[in-house]
Design an enzyme around this catalytic site. Structure first.
Site, PDB file in Angstrom:
ATOM      1  CB  SER A 162      -0.931   0.004   1.218  1.00 44.32           C
ATOM      2  OG  SER A 162      -0.172  -0.136   2.391  1.00 44.32           O
TER       3      SER A 162
ATOM      4  CB  THR B 132      -1.713   5.835   3.951  1.00 48.88           C
ATOM      5  OG1 THR B 132      -2.459   5.821   2.756  1.00 48.88           O
ATOM      6  CG2 THR B 132      -0.858   7.068   4.013  1.00 48.88           C
TER       7      THR B 132
ATOM      8  CB  THR C 162      -0.535   6.386   0.292  1.00 45.89           C
ATOM      9  OG1 THR C 162      -1.395   5.255   0.197  1.00 45.89           O
ATOM     10  CG2 THR C 162      -1.086   7.479  -0.597  1.00 45.89           C
TER      11      THR C 162
ATOM     12  NE  ARG D 134      -8.414   8.137  -4.728  1.00 43.41           N
ATOM     13  CZ  ARG D 134      -7.840   7.895  -3.559  1.00 43.41           C
ATOM     14  NH1 ARG D 134      -6.566   7.572  -3.496  1.00 43.41           N
ATOM     15  NH2 ARG D 134      -8.536   7.972  -2.459  1.00 43.41           N
ATOM     16  CB  VAL D 135      -4.609  12.803  -6.545  1.00 44.17           C
ATOM     17  CG1 VAL D 135      -3.859  13.359  -5.341  1.00 44.17           C
ATOM     18  CG2 VAL D 135      -3.676  12.705  -7.760  1.00 44.17           C
ATOM     19  N   GLY D 136      -5.498  10.939  -3.882  1.00 48.30           N
ATOM     20  CA  GLY D 136      -6.220  10.924  -2.609  1.00 48.30           C
ATOM     21  C   GLY D 136      -5.830  12.086  -1.714  1.00 48.30           C
ATOM     22  CG  ASP D 137      -6.175  11.339   2.452  1.00 48.33           C
ATOM     23  OD1 ASP D 137      -6.067  10.352   1.698  1.00 48.33           O
ATOM     24  OD2 ASP D 137      -5.975  11.279   3.679  1.00 48.33           O
TER      25      ASP D 137
ATOM     26  CB  THR E  85      -4.504   6.079   7.428  1.00 42.84           C
ATOM     27  OG1 THR E  85      -4.471   4.920   6.597  1.00 42.84           O
ATOM     28  CG2 THR E  85      -5.072   5.699   8.778  1.00 42.84           C
ATOM     29  N   GLY E  86      -6.941   6.048   5.356  1.00 42.39           N
ATOM     30  CA  GLY E  86      -8.283   5.576   5.038  1.00 42.39           C
ATOM     31  C   GLY E  86      -8.787   6.176   3.743  1.00 42.39           C
TER      32      GLY E  86
ATOM     33  N   GLY F 189      -9.498   8.491   1.232  1.00 40.56           N
ATOM     34  CA  GLY F 189      -9.012   9.854   1.068  1.00 40.56           C
ATOM     35  C   GLY F 189     -10.083  10.857   0.685  1.00 40.56           C
TER      36      GLY F 189
HETATM   37  C1  SD4 Z   1      -5.888   7.446  -0.150  1.00 39.12           C
HETATM   38  N1  SD4 Z   1      -5.735   7.857   2.200  1.00 39.12           N
HETATM   39  O1  SD4 Z   1      -5.256   7.414  -1.176  1.00 39.12           O
HETATM   40  C2  SD4 Z   1      -5.168   7.100   1.124  1.00 39.12           C
HETATM   41  C3  SD4 Z   1      -5.235   5.636   1.330  1.00 39.12           C
HETATM   42  C4  SD4 Z   1      -5.014   5.230   2.724  1.00 39.12           C
HETATM   43  O2  SD4 Z   1      -5.059   3.706   4.385  1.00 39.12           O
HETATM   44  O3  SD4 Z   1      -4.753   5.955   3.598  1.00 39.12           O
HETATM   45  N2  SD4 Z   1      -5.151   4.052   3.088  1.00 39.12           N
HETATM   46  O4  SD4 Z   1      -7.082   7.684  -0.094  1.00 39.12           O
END
Ligand code: SD4
Length: 341
Positions: free
Chosen positions: A98, A200, A218, A228-231, A251-252, A254
């Protein structure tokens, strides 16, 4: 909130101050979920004041990352160096699916990485949608230190990294490729937003000088849409540091963290006087309040304040953090609002 959690909270309110035994590293590392949960439910503090330095980071992989960070912190190094060197360990771990090398790809089979870093002077740098570079966190630091910008993305970020001497690497390991091919068979190529395989690493450190820094890196949500771009690379979402107050990372899922400006909110809540634990709880509850569909919507926050007090909280059970300070090297189970169905 479940009754179990309520009870747990009551217990913690009574006993949070002073001398609580933290869950042992052995119990956590054993992978014995039941055992971990029962130990944590009796002993996990909301937050405790500790002597500087301290480092906290997300999930079990945080233990190895903290080791590298601790090498620096325990030798009077800076929090900034500590978080960079710490998360590089996870990025370079091919078995971790990950983050960095070995990360699960997007739905087209491309490993695309997001990372950011922030120091005690509010300097920050980030890379998004970066491919073929094993240690995006170090590229993010170069963006911070060698450019007038905060974030570079995609091909521009890659060109910058190569110009700075980073080597191009194939990040798609055989294991990740196989997992992706299996997913393709079952998914019929539908994009999914779920809790599968996203772990992450976010890391926060307070150094001997009393300065804070944070890093977040991450490969993002597995099998996401290309681009796609996350947080995680977004300052204020995946990470935020304000040296007057504290630092937070997420984490989680995004998308949910971005929608609520998650990490910035945690820091602002601490500025208003909430403890790191209370701030994480409120941020989690805002996410819950803003989302009608909470299925698979796992988000966890960590916060660390100027005094070395920390907190962590998540929407669902299962989030844990790694802690290292002068007295502890351990995992701590986060409290949470919901049990998985
Ligand atoms: C995301 N927050 O790309 C990241 C993924 C992540 O635990 O944190 N996973 O959305």
């Amino acid at each position: 909130m479940t009754d179990r959690n309520k009870n747990r909270r009551e217990f913690i309110k009574i006993s949070a101050i002073g001398g609580l035994a933290l869950m042992s590293q052995t119990a956590c590392a054993s992978g014995d979920e039941e055992k971990n949960q029962s130990v944590a439910s009796e002993s996990t503090p909301l937050s405790i004041a500790v002597t500087k330095p301290i480092v906290v980071s997300t999930w079990n992989h945080g233990l190895d990352a903290n080791k590298a960070a601790w090498e620096i912190l325990s030798n009077d190094g800076s929090a900034l160096d500590a978080v960079e060197q710490g998360v590089r360990v996870t990025e370079s771990d091919a078995d971790n699916m990950s983050v960095g090398l070995g990360g699960l790809p997007d739905r087209d089979g491309n490993v695309t990485l997001d990372a950011c870093i922030m120091d005690h002077e509010s300097n920050c740098g980030a890379v998004a949608f970066l491919q073929e570079i094993e240690n995006p966190i170090s590229v993010a630091r170069k963006v911070m230190e060698d450019t007038p910008h905060v974030m570079l993305a995609g091909e521009g970020a890659l060109a910058f990294a190569v110009e700075k001497g980073f080597k191009k690497t194939n990040l798609l390991t055989d294991k990740a490729k196989e997992a992706w091919q299996n997913w393709l068979n079952e998914s019929e190529y539908e994009p999914v937003i779920n809790s599968e395989n996203h772990d992450t690493i976010g890391m926060l450190a307070l150094d001997a000088e009393g300065n804070l820094a944070g890093a977040c890196t991450t490969s993002g949500m597995a099998y996401k849409l290309h681009g796609r771009v996350g947080d995680s690379p977004i300052i204020g979402a995946g990470l935020f540091v304000d040296n007057e107050v504290g630092a937070a990372c997420a984490t989680g899922v995004g998308e949910a963290v971005i929608r609520t400006a998650g990490s910035a909110i945690v820091v602002e809540l601490m500025r208003q006087g909430k403890s790191p634990q209370e701030a994480c709880e409120e941020a989690v509850n805002r996410i819950i309040a803003k989302h009608k569909d909470l299925s698979n919507l796992q988000v966890g926050f960590i916060a660390l304040d100027k005094n070395g007090a920390y907190g962590c909280h998540s929407v669902y059970a299962g989030f844990n953090i790694a802690l290292r300070d002068n007295n502890n090297e351990t995992m701590v189970d986060a409290q949470y609002e919901k049990e998985w169905d």
